[in-house]
Design a protein around this motif. Structure first.
Motif, PDB file in Angstrom:
ATOM      1  N   TRP A 104       0.889  -1.165   0.000  1.00 45.12           N
ATOM      2  CA  TRP A 104       0.000   0.000   0.000  1.00 45.12           C
ATOM      3  C   TRP A 104       0.923   1.211   0.000  1.00 45.12           C
ATOM      4  O   TRP A 104       1.518   1.539   1.010  1.00 45.12           O
ATOM      5  CB  TRP A 104      -0.899  -0.035   1.220  1.00 45.12           C
TER       6      TRP A 104
ATOM      7  N   SER B 210      -0.974  -1.564  -4.344  1.00 44.23           N
ATOM      8  CA  SER B 210      -2.063  -0.588  -4.450  1.00 44.23           C
ATOM      9  C   SER B 210      -1.555   0.797  -4.056  1.00 44.23           C
ATOM     10  O   SER B 210      -0.696   0.927  -3.181  1.00 44.23           O
ATOM     11  CB  SER B 210      -3.213  -1.006  -3.531  1.00 44.23           C
TER      12      SER B 210
ATOM     13  N   GLN C 222      -7.050   7.729  -1.408  1.00 44.14           N
ATOM     14  CA  GLN C 222      -8.141   7.605  -0.441  1.00 44.14           C
ATOM     15  C   GLN C 222      -9.368   8.435  -0.808  1.00 44.14           C
ATOM     16  O   GLN C 222     -10.461   8.184  -0.291  1.00 44.14           O
ATOM     17  CB  GLN C 222      -7.657   7.976   0.969  1.00 44.14           C
TER      18      GLN C 222
ATOM     19  N   ARG D  57     -11.021   8.294  -3.433  1.00 40.88           N
ATOM     20  CA  ARG D  57     -11.986   7.436  -4.123  1.00 40.88           C
ATOM     21  C   ARG D  57     -12.933   6.740  -3.142  1.00 40.88           C
ATOM     22  O   ARG D  57     -13.990   6.266  -3.545  1.00 40.88           O
ATOM     23  CB  ARG D  57     -11.263   6.313  -4.856  1.00 40.88           C
ATOM     24  N   PHE D  58     -12.499   6.636  -1.895  1.00 36.56           N
ATOM     25  CA  PHE D  58     -13.188   5.761  -0.953  1.00 36.56           C
ATOM     26  C   PHE D  58     -14.035   6.584   0.014  1.00 36.56           C
ATOM     27  O   PHE D  58     -13.679   7.677   0.410  1.00 36.56           O
ATOM     28  CB  PHE D  58     -12.166   4.904  -0.206  1.00 36.56           C
TER      29      PHE D  58
ATOM     30  N   SER E 168     -14.073  10.029   3.225  1.00 35.62           N
ATOM     31  CA  SER E 168     -12.883   9.529   2.537  1.00 35.62           C
ATOM     32  C   SER E 168     -11.729   9.537   3.531  1.00 35.62           C
ATOM     33  O   SER E 168     -11.589  10.463   4.329  1.00 35.62           O
ATOM     34  CB  SER E 168     -12.544  10.412   1.335  1.00 35.62           C
TER      35      SER E 168
ATOM     36  N   HIS F 243      -7.743   7.245   4.754  1.00 34.04           N
ATOM     37  CA  HIS F 243      -6.855   6.099   4.639  1.00 34.04           C
ATOM     38  C   HIS F 243      -7.539   4.852   5.199  1.00 34.04           C
ATOM     39  O   HIS F 243      -7.377   3.761   4.653  1.00 34.04           O
ATOM     40  CB  HIS F 243      -5.546   6.367   5.379  1.00 34.04           C
TER      41      HIS F 243
ATOM     42  N   GLN G 189      -9.963   3.282   2.678  1.00 30.67           N
ATOM     43  CA  GLN G 189      -9.277   2.528   1.626  1.00 30.67           C
ATOM     44  C   GLN G 189      -8.630   1.271   2.185  1.00 30.67           C
ATOM     45  O   GLN G 189      -8.645   0.216   1.536  1.00 30.67           O
ATOM     46  CB  GLN G 189      -8.219   3.380   0.929  1.00 30.67           C
TER      47      GLN G 189
ATOM     48  N   ASP H 266     -10.977  -1.588   2.361  1.00 30.85           N
ATOM     49  CA  ASP H 266     -11.199  -2.160   1.038  1.00 30.85           C
ATOM     50  C   ASP H 266     -10.020  -3.038   0.624  1.00 30.85           C
ATOM     51  O   ASP H 266     -10.198  -4.135   0.076  1.00 30.85           O
ATOM     52  CB  ASP H 266     -11.402  -1.020   0.033  1.00 30.85           C
TER      53      ASP H 266
ATOM     54  N   SER I  38      -7.280   0.706  -7.385  1.00 32.29           N
ATOM     55  CA  SER I  38      -6.114   1.595  -7.455  1.00 32.29           C
ATOM     56  C   SER I  38      -4.808   0.817  -7.515  1.00 32.29           C
ATOM     57  O   SER I  38      -3.780   1.258  -7.021  1.00 32.29           O
ATOM     58  CB  SER I  38      -6.093   2.624  -6.315  1.00 32.29           C
TER      59      SER I  38
END
Length: 434
Positions: free
Chosen positions: A149, A177, A181, A183-184, A347, A349, A352, A355, A368
């Motif tokens: 990550w 990945s 973050q 996106r989430f 959103s 860290h 994400q 996920d 990602s």
């Protein structure tokens, strides 16, 4: 154990990690110079270990601001739920890693990445170092069987990204990945679904804005503002988050036309850029990235046939930061559905990471990563190429043999630090400074 994908600011860390001549393992109380007899071959390929419902063993590389402020709290939140076990941290600065371990309750500290990988065998490595180190560290972790990550920007060039992707597993991981973050969270998830389903009609016009402010003290950090160590200017280091979110919402782009300037700061990279982007869907977007803007804001606006969606925030968003304005003739029941974002998951860290952990347990490629993680880096590379060549750049055209594939400045005079600036470039900077 938590497996839900959507449960619940960033400047790159100034502490870095690289191979150290003294192979140290650092405990909280002291720094011990230990035998290297257990040290494995640093780049020997090791298969990922099945998780089998156990805790995921996580390690953090780089112990600066983004590690302590974002990665460690996210990992600790999942550790409290029995999902993750934080086993180690690495930093070339022995005192820094010792403090990080003591403050975060991390049992093992190292100044050598390869030694940590060999001794602790983590399942997940969180990379929080400057971009120039990302490729080497990500490859080392992948070859050790760990998922990765990695903080944005992922790596300095498309060539580096492709080299990393080539080291990923082919069946169930490990995968690398990127920390995107934005996106989430519930807002991005809701709007992504609305646009994908064409609930508000086709997306037509968009605006993506990252207008922030960074002073001379910010660029006094030695690796900032340099192509080799930071990778790029605000398009790469700041605006990448909003551009990535825009691409996640609107899908593939087809061409870009851009301009860039070095108007205030005495740096190698740009300090402002603008771009026009056409998407495969036909939608058109403007993109602005700046570190010259005292009134700081991050904004995305998308005008669809039946409604306008707007996100306004700075370093992170919740449901309240999204606004949907319907067209006058939109049915009330449709509007109510569009504006129902559900439970608020900001959103972050943590969002994400949840996920990513779910993907790890399922043995699936996470969002990602791979082609999905490459798309924003390709757009940024094309933005630079367009700005420095004064030409339209199309998706897919930058590959091996193209100078922009291996350096975002592409060797352009006035931008490549190895070539002198043109008189016009000097004049532009001097006039702006005056």
């Amino acid at each position: 154990m938590r497996t839900a994908r959507d449960a619940t600011t960033s400047k790159t860390t100034e502490h870095t990690e690289h191979e150290h001549t003294e192979h140290e393992s650092i405990e909280h109380e002291d720094i011990a110079h230990e035998s290297t007899e257990h040290r494995g071959a640093p780049h020997e390929r090791r298969s990922a270990v099945p998780l089998d419902g156990r805790r995921i063993r996580a390690a953090v590389i780089g112990t600066g601001a983004i590690a302590s402020g974002s990665h460690l709290p996210a990992l600790a939140a999942l550790a409290a739920e029995g999902e993750v076990e934080i086993v180690a941290a690495v930093d070339i600065d022995a005192a820094a890693v010792k403090r990080f371990c003591a403050d975060g309750g991390v049992p093992h500290g190292y100044t050598d990445l390869d030694r940590m990988l060999a001794e602790q065998r983590p399942d997940l490595v969180s990379i929080c170092t400057p971009p120039t180190l990302h490729r080497e560290q990500t490859v080392a972790a992948l070859r050790a069987g760990a998922w990765v990550w990695c903080e944005k920007p992922p790596v300095p060039t498309l060539a580096d990204f492709d080299a990393v992707e080539a080291q990923e597993g082919t069946d169930g991981g490990p995968y690398a990945s990127i920390v995107f973050q934005h996106r989430f969270g519930s807002g991005a998830r809701h709007v992504r679904r609305l646009i994908a389903d064409r609930a508000m009609g086709r997306p037509l016009v968009a605006h993506c804005q990252t207008t922030w402010y960074r002073d001379a003290a910010y660029y006094a950090v030695p690796w900032r503002g340099k192509w080799e160590t930071e990778g790029g200017g605000p398009a790469m280091g700041h605006g990448i988050h909003q551009m990535d979110l825009l691409l996640d919402l609107l899908g593939p782009w087809s061409e870009v036309r851009a301009m860039a300037g070095r108007l205030v700061h005495d740096v190698q990279t740009e300090d402002v850029s603008t771009a026009l982007v056409r998407f495969e869907s036909g939608a058109l977007a403007t993109v602005v990235n700046s570190v010259l803007s005292p009134d700081e804001v991050s904004r995305i606006r998308i005008d669809c046939e039946r409604a306008t969606v707007e996100l306004t925030h700075l370093y992170g968003h919740s449901n309240d930061n999204w606004r949907i304005t319907p067209a006058p003739d939109a049915p009330a029941e449709d509007v109510a559905a569009w504006q129902d974002f559900g439970a608020d998951v900001p959103s972050s860290h943590l969002a994400q990471l949840c996920d990513l952990v779910a993907s790890m347990r399922a043995g699936e490629r996470p969002r990602s990563s791979g082609a999905d993680g490459r798309t924003s880096l390709e757009l940024i590379t094309a933005l630079y190429k367009s700005a420095f060549t004064d030409a339209t750049v199309r998706a897919g055209e930058i590959g091996p043999g193209d100078p922009y594939y291996t350096a975002l400045h592409g060797g352009a005079p006035g931008w490549d630090p190895a070539t002198p600036a043109t008189p016009a470039a000097h004049a532009t900077h001097e006039e702006a400074s005056a």
